[in-house]
Scaffold this active site. Structure first.
Site, PDB file in Angstrom:
ATOM      1  N   LEU A 126       0.819  -1.224   0.000  1.00 27.95           N
ATOM      2  CA  LEU A 126       0.000   0.000   0.000  1.00 27.95           C
ATOM      3  C   LEU A 126       0.852   1.273   0.000  1.00 27.95           C
ATOM      4  O   LEU A 126       0.384   2.333   0.391  1.00 27.95           O
ATOM      5  CB  LEU A 126      -0.995   0.013   1.174  1.00 27.95           C
ATOM      6  CG  LEU A 126      -2.018  -1.140   1.176  1.00 27.95           C
ATOM      7  CD1 LEU A 126      -2.962  -1.012   2.380  1.00 27.95           C
ATOM      8  CD2 LEU A 126      -2.845  -1.172  -0.110  1.00 27.95           C
ATOM      9  N   GLY A 169      -0.411   1.954  -3.638  1.00 27.05           N
ATOM     10  CA  GLY A 169      -1.733   1.388  -3.942  1.00 27.05           C
ATOM     11  C   GLY A 169      -2.785   1.849  -2.948  1.00 27.05           C
ATOM     12  O   GLY A 169      -2.496   2.570  -1.992  1.00 27.05           O
ATOM     13  N   SER A 221       8.162   2.653 -10.220  1.00 28.23           N
ATOM     14  CA  SER A 221       8.081   2.703 -11.684  1.00 28.23           C
ATOM     15  C   SER A 221       8.227   4.095 -12.288  1.00 28.23           C
ATOM     16  O   SER A 221       7.735   4.334 -13.390  1.00 28.23           O
ATOM     17  CB  SER A 221       6.754   2.083 -12.131  1.00 28.23           C
ATOM     18  OG  SER A 221       5.691   2.825 -11.583  1.00 28.23           O
ATOM     19  N   ASN A 271      13.768  -2.522  -4.280  1.00 29.81           N
ATOM     20  CA  ASN A 271      12.368  -2.928  -4.451  1.00 29.81           C
ATOM     21  C   ASN A 271      12.175  -3.851  -5.642  1.00 29.81           C
ATOM     22  O   ASN A 271      11.522  -4.885  -5.535  1.00 29.81           O
ATOM     23  CB  ASN A 271      11.479  -1.701  -4.674  1.00 29.81           C
ATOM     24  CG  ASN A 271      11.055  -1.093  -3.374  1.00 29.81           C
ATOM     25  OD1 ASN A 271      10.046  -1.486  -2.802  1.00 29.81           O
ATOM     26  ND2 ASN A 271      11.849  -0.177  -2.880  1.00 29.81           N
ATOM     27  N   TYR A 277      15.361   2.546 -13.507  1.00 27.67           N
ATOM     28  CA  TYR A 277      14.087   1.821 -13.575  1.00 27.67           C
ATOM     29  C   TYR A 277      14.166   0.739 -14.642  1.00 27.67           C
ATOM     30  O   TYR A 277      13.903  -0.447 -14.390  1.00 27.67           O
ATOM     31  CB  TYR A 277      12.943   2.805 -13.868  1.00 27.67           C
ATOM     32  CG  TYR A 277      11.646   2.127 -14.203  1.00 27.67           C
ATOM     33  CD1 TYR A 277      11.077   1.207 -13.322  1.00 27.67           C
ATOM     34  CD2 TYR A 277      10.991   2.373 -15.414  1.00 27.67           C
ATOM     35  CE1 TYR A 277       9.884   0.562 -13.636  1.00 27.67           C
ATOM     36  CE2 TYR A 277       9.806   1.743 -15.730  1.00 27.67           C
ATOM     37  CZ  TYR A 277       9.255   0.835 -14.836  1.00 27.67           C
ATOM     38  OH  TYR A 277       8.084   0.189 -15.153  1.00 27.67           O
ATOM     39  N   LYS A 281      14.295  -3.600 -14.278  1.00 27.09           N
ATOM     40  CA  LYS A 281      13.371  -4.535 -14.940  1.00 27.09           C
ATOM     41  C   LYS A 281      14.139  -5.481 -15.874  1.00 27.09           C
ATOM     42  O   LYS A 281      13.808  -6.667 -15.982  1.00 27.09           O
ATOM     43  CB  LYS A 281      12.313  -3.751 -15.724  1.00 27.09           C
ATOM     44  CG  LYS A 281      11.356  -2.957 -14.833  1.00 27.09           C
ATOM     45  CD  LYS A 281      10.373  -3.883 -14.139  1.00 27.09           C
ATOM     46  CE  LYS A 281       9.340  -3.140 -13.323  1.00 27.09           C
ATOM     47  NZ  LYS A 281       8.294  -4.007 -12.782  1.00 27.09           N
ATOM     48  N   ASN A 331       2.992   2.701 -22.591  1.00 28.11           N
ATOM     49  CA  ASN A 331       2.449   3.629 -21.589  1.00 28.11           C
ATOM     50  C   ASN A 331       1.034   3.267 -21.184  1.00 28.11           C
ATOM     51  O   ASN A 331       0.088   3.499 -21.946  1.00 28.11           O
ATOM     52  CB  ASN A 331       2.526   5.059 -22.122  1.00 28.11           C
ATOM     53  CG  ASN A 331       3.955   5.568 -22.086  1.00 28.11           C
ATOM     54  OD1 ASN A 331       4.825   5.016 -22.755  1.00 28.11           O
ATOM     55  ND2 ASN A 331       4.202   6.579 -21.282  1.00 28.11           N
ATOM     56  N   LEU A 372       1.609  11.550 -17.845  1.00 26.72           N
ATOM     57  CA  LEU A 372       1.105  12.598 -18.731  1.00 26.72           C
ATOM     58  C   LEU A 372      -0.416  12.706 -18.737  1.00 26.72           C
ATOM     59  O   LEU A 372      -0.957  13.800 -18.508  1.00 26.72           O
ATOM     60  CB  LEU A 372       1.620  12.361 -20.163  1.00 26.72           C
ATOM     61  CG  LEU A 372       1.128  13.409 -21.158  1.00 26.72           C
ATOM     62  CD1 LEU A 372       1.653  14.792 -20.803  1.00 26.72           C
ATOM     63  CD2 LEU A 372       1.541  13.034 -22.579  1.00 26.72           C
ATOM     64  N   PHE A 395       7.587  18.471 -20.810  1.00 30.75           N
ATOM     65  CA  PHE A 395       9.015  18.300 -20.556  1.00 30.75           C
ATOM     66  C   PHE A 395       9.798  18.119 -21.857  1.00 30.75           C
ATOM     67  O   PHE A 395       9.884  17.019 -22.383  1.00 30.75           O
ATOM     68  CB  PHE A 395       9.251  17.093 -19.645  1.00 30.75           C
ATOM     69  CG  PHE A 395       8.622  17.237 -18.282  1.00 30.75           C
ATOM     70  CD1 PHE A 395       8.785  18.415 -17.553  1.00 30.75           C
ATOM     71  CD2 PHE A 395       7.855  16.220 -17.731  1.00 30.75           C
ATOM     72  CE1 PHE A 395       8.207  18.563 -16.294  1.00 30.75           C
ATOM     73  CE2 PHE A 395       7.281  16.358 -16.475  1.00 30.75           C
ATOM     74  CZ  PHE A 395       7.453  17.530 -15.758  1.00 30.75           C
TER      75      PHE A 395
HETATM   76  N1  UDP Z   1       5.283  14.349 -19.646  1.00 28.40           N
HETATM   77  C1  UDP Z   1       5.114  15.728 -19.683  1.00 28.40           C
HETATM   78  N2  UDP Z   1       4.483  16.331 -18.629  1.00 28.40           N
HETATM   79  C2  UDP Z   1       4.006  15.635 -17.539  1.00 28.40           C
HETATM   80  C3  UDP Z   1       4.176  14.221 -17.529  1.00 28.40           C
HETATM   81  C4  UDP Z   1       4.830  13.617 -18.591  1.00 28.40           C
HETATM   82  O1  UDP Z   1       5.534  16.396 -20.624  1.00 28.40           O
HETATM   83  O2  UDP Z   1       3.442  16.240 -16.605  1.00 28.40           O
HETATM   84  C5  UDP Z   1       5.926  13.656 -20.780  1.00 28.40           C
HETATM   85  C6  UDP Z   1       7.168  12.866 -20.389  1.00 28.40           C
HETATM   86  O3  UDP Z   1       8.328  13.668 -20.415  1.00 28.40           O
HETATM   87  C7  UDP Z   1       7.160  11.766 -21.450  1.00 28.40           C
HETATM   88  C8  UDP Z   1       5.677  11.540 -21.749  1.00 28.40           C
HETATM   89  O4  UDP Z   1       5.007  12.720 -21.285  1.00 28.40           O
HETATM   90  O5  UDP Z   1       7.768  12.253 -22.632  1.00 28.40           O
HETATM   91  C9  UDP Z   1       5.099  10.335 -21.021  1.00 28.40           C
HETATM   92  O6  UDP Z   1       5.490  10.412 -19.655  1.00 28.40           O
HETATM   93  P1  UDP Z   1       4.848   9.504 -18.545  1.00 28.40           P
HETATM   94  O7  UDP Z   1       5.436   9.935 -17.225  1.00 28.40           O
HETATM   95  O8  UDP Z   1       3.360   9.530 -18.653  1.00 28.40           O
HETATM   96  O9  UDP Z   1       5.304   8.030 -18.894  1.00 28.40           O
HETATM   97  P2  UDP Z   1       6.757   7.364 -19.136  1.00 28.40           P
HETATM   98  O10 UDP Z   1       6.973   7.438 -20.625  1.00 28.40           O
HETATM   99  O11 UDP Z   1       7.776   8.115 -18.337  1.00 28.40           O
HETATM  100  O12 UDP Z   1       6.587   5.970 -18.678  1.00 28.40           O
END
Ligand code: UDP
Length: 324
Positions: free
Chosen positions: A33, A36, A76, A91, A140, A144, A169, A189, A207
Site C-alpha cells: 500500500l 496502492g 516505476s 524494491n 528503472y 526490470k 504507456n 502525462l 518536458f
Molecule cells: N510528460 C510531460 N508532462 C508531464 C508528464 C509527462 O511532458 O506532466 C511527458 C514525459 O516527459 C514523457 C511523456 O510525457 O515524454 C510520457 O510520460 P509519462 O510519465 O506519462 O510516462 P513514461 O513514458 O515516463 O513511462
C-alpha cells in the site's frame, strides 16, 4: 485457478484483479500500500505486506495454495529512479528475487511479470520488436531488465515458467468508473493533462520541446489498462502449454507526441488545457512505440481501445469523480 496478485492494489494490478474475478478465479492480493489503495483491491482478499519481508512472503506462499503469481509490485518512475537508484534496485530486483525464492520453496512455477519499454533505452527503430537490443538508460529500466535476466536463468535452472510483459504507456481507467489511476504526486502525462483540464491552475508542464520528433515533444505508445490486464490473462493461459521464459511487447503500435495527447484531450473534454514548456526530464527517451505483432500472434491478444480519444475518455470519466 487461485492467483496471487502482488501489487494488486495499484493502478494496473487492480484492473487485473477485477478481470480475474470476473473470469471466476480466486484472487489474493499482496501489496504494501505504498502507492496502492486498499479500496482498489477491495473485491479480493488483501494481505498487506512487502516483498522485502521474507518471512511473511514465505508463510503466505507455503500456507496457501496458488497456481500462478502475477507480479506488479515495483517502483516505476523514470525520473525518481535516476535520483534514487538504490530504492529501485532494492524494491524491483531484491523484492522480486525474494518472491522467486519463496515461489520455488512453495513449488509455484508460473509467473507473469510486469516489465517495461524502458528496458530498450533509446530505440534504434521506429517500432520496437522483442528482438530489439535491451539497453536501458535509467535505473528503472535497468532494474526490470535485470529481472528479465533472472527469469531466463530461473527457467533453465529451476524450470520456472514466466511471461514478461513489457508495457509501453499504461493509460485509461475501467469503464465502470470504480477504479482508475491515482498517484500522489502524479507524474504521468494523461492524468496530469486531465488535472489541468479540471483545474486551470494546474498548468501542465511539457518536458522538452526540442526532441527530434514531428513537433519536438516525446512520442509514446498509450495502451489501455484493461488491454494490459487482458494480456496477463492470455499469458496465464499461454503458460499452460509453454515452458521457459517468454517476453512480449504490449502497446497499440502507434505513437503520439505530448502535444498530440493535449490536443486529443481537448477534443474529449472540450477544455483547452493550459500548458507551458519546461526542460527535458532526466531519463526520457524521445520515442517509444511497440510492435505488438508477437503478442497478437502467440498470445492471441489484441487491444480493444485502439483510439487515443477512447483511452483518454475512460480516464476523463474517472478523474472527474475518483473514489480514491
Ligand atoms: N510528460 C510531460 N508532462 C508531464 C508528464 C509527462 O511532458 O506532466 C511527458 C514525459 O516527459 C514523457 C511523456 O510525457 O515524454 C510520457 O510520460 P509519462 O510519465 O506519462 O510516462 P513514461 O513514458 O515516463 O513511462
Amino acid at each position: 485457478m487461485r492467483v496471487l496478485v502482488c501489487g494488486g492494489a495499484g493502478y494496473i494490478g487492480s484492473h487485473m484483479v477485477r478481470m480475474l474475478l470476473a473470469a471466476g478465479h480466486q484472487v489474493v492480493v499482496f501489496d504494501n500500500l505504498s502507492t496502492g489503495h486498499s479500496l482498489a483491491a477491495e473485491p479480493a482478499s488483501l494481505v498487506v505486506g512487502d516483498l522485502l519481508d521474507v518471512p511473511l512472503l514465505e508463510t503466505l506462499l507455503t500456507t496457501q495454495h496458488f497456481d500462478a503469481v502475477v507480479h506488479f509490485c515495483a517502483r516505476s518512475l523514470v525520473g525518481e529512479s535516476v535520483s534514487e537508484p538504490y530504492a529501485y534496485y532494492e524494491n524491483n530486483v531484491i523484492g522480486t528475487l525474494n518472491l522467486l525464492k519463496a515461489m520455488r520453496a512453495a513449488k509455484i512455477n508460473k509467473l507473469v511479470f510486469s516489465s517495461t519499454a524502458a528496458i530498450f533505452g533509446d530505440p534504434e527503430s521506429e517500432l520496437i520488436a522483442e528482438s530489439h537490443p535491451v539497453r536501458p538508460i535509467n535505473p528503472y529500466g535497468s532494474s526490470k531488465a535485470m529481472v528479465e535476466r533472472m527469469l531466463m536463468d530461473a527457467a533453465r535452472a529451476y524450470g520456472l515458467c514466466s511471461v514478461a510483459l513489457r508495457y509501453f504507456n499504461a493509460a485509461g481507467a475501467d469503464p465502470s468508473g470504480e477504479i482508475g489511476e491515482s498517484h500522489e504526486p502524479e507524474t504521468h502525462l494523461i492524468p496530469n493533462v486531465l488535472r489541468a483540464a479540471l483545474d486551470g491552475r494546474n498548468t501542465l508542464k511539457v518536458f522538452g520541446h526540442d526532441y527530434a520528433t514531428r513537433d519536438g515533444t516525446c512520442v509514446r505508445d498509450y495502451i489501455h489498462v484493461n488491454d494490459l490486464a487482458s494480456a496477463h490473462t492470455k499469458a496465464i493461459e499461454f503458460m499452460a502449454n509453454h515452458e521457459g521464459a517468454h517476453q512480449f511487447n504490449l502497446g497499440n503500435g502507434r505513437g503520439f507526441t505530448v502535444m498530440e495527447v493535449i490536443e486529443a484531450a481537448r477534443r474529449v473534454t472540450g477544455v483547452r488545457v493550459p500548458f507551458e514548456y519546461a526542460p527535458r526530464r532526466a531519463g526520457d527517451p524521445p520515442v517509444l512505440v511497440a510492435s505488438n505483432a508477437k503478442a497478437r500472434e502467440q498470445l492471441d491478444w489484441s487491444p480493444t481501445f485502439t483510439e487515443i480519444e477512447a483511452i483518454i475518455e475512460s480516464a476523463w470519466r474517472w478523474h472527474q469523480n475518483p473514489r480514491f
